[in-house]
Enzyme design. Structure first.
Site, PDB file in Angstrom:
ATOM      1  N   ASN A  90      14.674 -28.182  11.734  1.00  0.00           N
ATOM      2  CA  ASN A  90      13.720 -27.201  12.251  1.00  0.00           C
ATOM      3  C   ASN A  90      12.656 -26.807  11.236  1.00  0.00           C
ATOM      4  OD1 ASN A  90      12.870 -24.707  13.957  1.00  0.00           O
ATOM      5  ND2 ASN A  90      13.497 -23.853  12.001  1.00  0.00           N
ATOM      6  N   SER A 142       6.711 -30.456  18.199  1.00  0.00           N
ATOM      7  CA  SER A 142       5.732 -29.501  18.728  1.00  0.00           C
ATOM      8  C   SER A 142       4.905 -30.195  19.800  1.00  0.00           C
ATOM      9  CB  SER A 142       4.809 -29.005  17.613  1.00  0.00           C
ATOM     10  OG  SER A 142       3.705 -28.295  18.138  1.00  0.00           O
ATOM     11  N   TYR A 155      -0.891 -31.285  10.600  1.00  0.00           N
ATOM     12  CA  TYR A 155       0.291 -30.736  11.277  1.00  0.00           C
ATOM     13  C   TYR A 155       0.628 -31.570  12.514  1.00  0.00           C
ATOM     14  CZ  TYR A 155       3.174 -27.515  14.038  1.00  0.00           C
ATOM     15  OH  TYR A 155       4.182 -26.963  14.793  1.00  0.00           O
ATOM     16  N   ALA A 156      -0.387 -31.831  13.344  1.00  0.00           N
ATOM     17  CA  ALA A 156      -0.157 -32.621  14.555  1.00  0.00           C
ATOM     18  C   ALA A 156       0.354 -34.013  14.216  1.00  0.00           C
ATOM     19  CB  ALA A 156      -1.448 -32.712  15.376  1.00  0.00           C
ATOM     20  N   ALA A 157      -0.192 -34.609  13.160  1.00  0.00           N
ATOM     21  CA  ALA A 157       0.254 -35.948  12.749  1.00  0.00           C
ATOM     22  C   ALA A 157       1.716 -35.921  12.322  1.00  0.00           C
ATOM     23  CB  ALA A 157      -0.622 -36.456  11.610  1.00  0.00           C
ATOM     24  N   SER A 158       2.104 -34.885  11.576  1.00  0.00           N
ATOM     25  CA  SER A 158       3.492 -34.797  11.118  1.00  0.00           C
ATOM     26  C   SER A 158       4.442 -34.640  12.298  1.00  0.00           C
ATOM     27  CB  SER A 158       3.662 -33.632  10.138  1.00  0.00           C
ATOM     28  OG  SER A 158       3.564 -32.376  10.786  1.00  0.00           O
ATOM     29  N   LYS A 159       4.054 -33.848  13.287  1.00  0.00           N
ATOM     30  CA  LYS A 159       4.928 -33.602  14.430  1.00  0.00           C
ATOM     31  C   LYS A 159       4.957 -34.806  15.374  1.00  0.00           C
ATOM     32  CE  LYS A 159       6.468 -29.542  13.353  1.00  0.00           C
ATOM     33  NZ  LYS A 159       7.914 -29.354  13.058  1.00  0.00           N
ATOM     34  N   ILE A 188       5.092 -20.172  21.304  1.00  0.00           N
ATOM     35  CA  ILE A 188       6.298 -19.385  21.037  1.00  0.00           C
ATOM     36  C   ILE A 188       5.931 -18.263  20.066  1.00  0.00           C
ATOM     37  CG2 ILE A 188       8.676 -19.439  20.227  1.00  0.00           C
ATOM     38  CD1 ILE A 188       8.209 -21.249  22.635  1.00  0.00           C
TER      39      ILE A 188
END
Length: 261
Positions: A90, A142, A155-159, A188
């Site tokens: 997480n 995500s 961030y989007a690439a990592s997720k 969230i």
């Protein structure tokens, strides 16, 4: 007490979604090693244990970017408990930065925390799981990993990579009795979302408006409701139960319909 006797690791357990996952797993009977980089994990574990009939939340202050330390902690848990039944990857960070302003340091920190740690912790935990022919691995991705983010591309690439890693692990370990799935949270309400609100307000010159990000995202949620950490934690618990044994290699959206693929 549906998870009585189970041993779990939850990373990023010190707040938001991770704290609620830890709490719900423990309430269902699991012994949870609550990993977090902050020393506050100790007081939070004490607080959670006060609401339980036994000390089932065990705090572990750890930096998951330290791979050697992470492997050592896994070995200690296996030596102490004899097994690891559940891993919830997480822990993660988020930065709201326009695409052209992301530097190498920000990129590396994002990928080290959100992806590299997931891979190597999975690698460490899956070995004792294979020995016992059973285990559950749940990766928290995500909806950003499905659709991209122009002001959080790293961030989007990592997720997105976490989703691909989930599929690879599911293919590698399914025949060994290990179920591997991902969850993609949407809007969230967590401290991270509050930070996104502030950052997007600053970037887009809307400092005088409240809940900039929440309102923007909520406009795309068909049910017009915001989510809470418990919504994600309940899905994690389900993926740890026998009833979910035929769910494997999936990415489950918990987003009120924001994404439908």
């Amino acid at each position: 007490m549906r998870l009585e006797g189970k041993v779990a690791i939850v990373t990023g357990a010190g707040g938001g979604i991770g704290q609620e996952i830890t709490n719900q797993l423990a309430q269902d009977g699991a012994t949870v090693f609550a990993w977090d980089i902050s020393e506050k994990i100790h007081s939070q574990a004490d607080e959670m244990n006060q609401n339980l009939d036994a000390k089932r939340v065990i705090p572990v202050q750890i930096d998951i970017s330290d791979i050697a330390q992470m492997r050592s902690k896994v070995e200690q848990i296996v030596e102490e408990k004899g097994k690891i039944d559940i891993l919830v990857n997480n822990a993660g960070i988020m930065q709201t930065i326009p695409f052209l302003e992301i530097d190498e340091q920000s990129w590396d920190r994002m990928l080290d925390t959100n992806l590299k740690s997931v891979f190597f912790l999975t690698q460490a935990v899956v070995k004792p799981m294979m020995d016992r022919k059973q285990g559950r691995i749940i990766n928290i991705s995500s909806i950003a990993g499905r659709s991209g983010r122009p002001v959080a591309a790293h961030y989007a690439a990592s997720k997105s990579a976490v989703l691909s890693l989930t599929k690879s692990a599911a293919l590698a370990f399914g025949e060994h009795g290990i179920r591997v799935n991902a969850i993609c949270p949407g809007v969230i309400m967590t401290p991270m979302m509050e930070q996104i609100n502030r950052d997007r307000a600053r970037i887009f010159g809307k400092e005088n408006e409240e809940n900039v990000a929440v309102n923007e995202f909520l406009a795309k949620v068909p049910i017009k409701e915001i989510g809470y950490p418990s919504d994600v934690a309940q899905q994690v618990v389900f993926l740890c139960l026998p009833e979910s044994s035929y769910v494997h290699g999936q990415a489950i959206n918990v987003c009120g319909g924001y994404e439908m693929n």
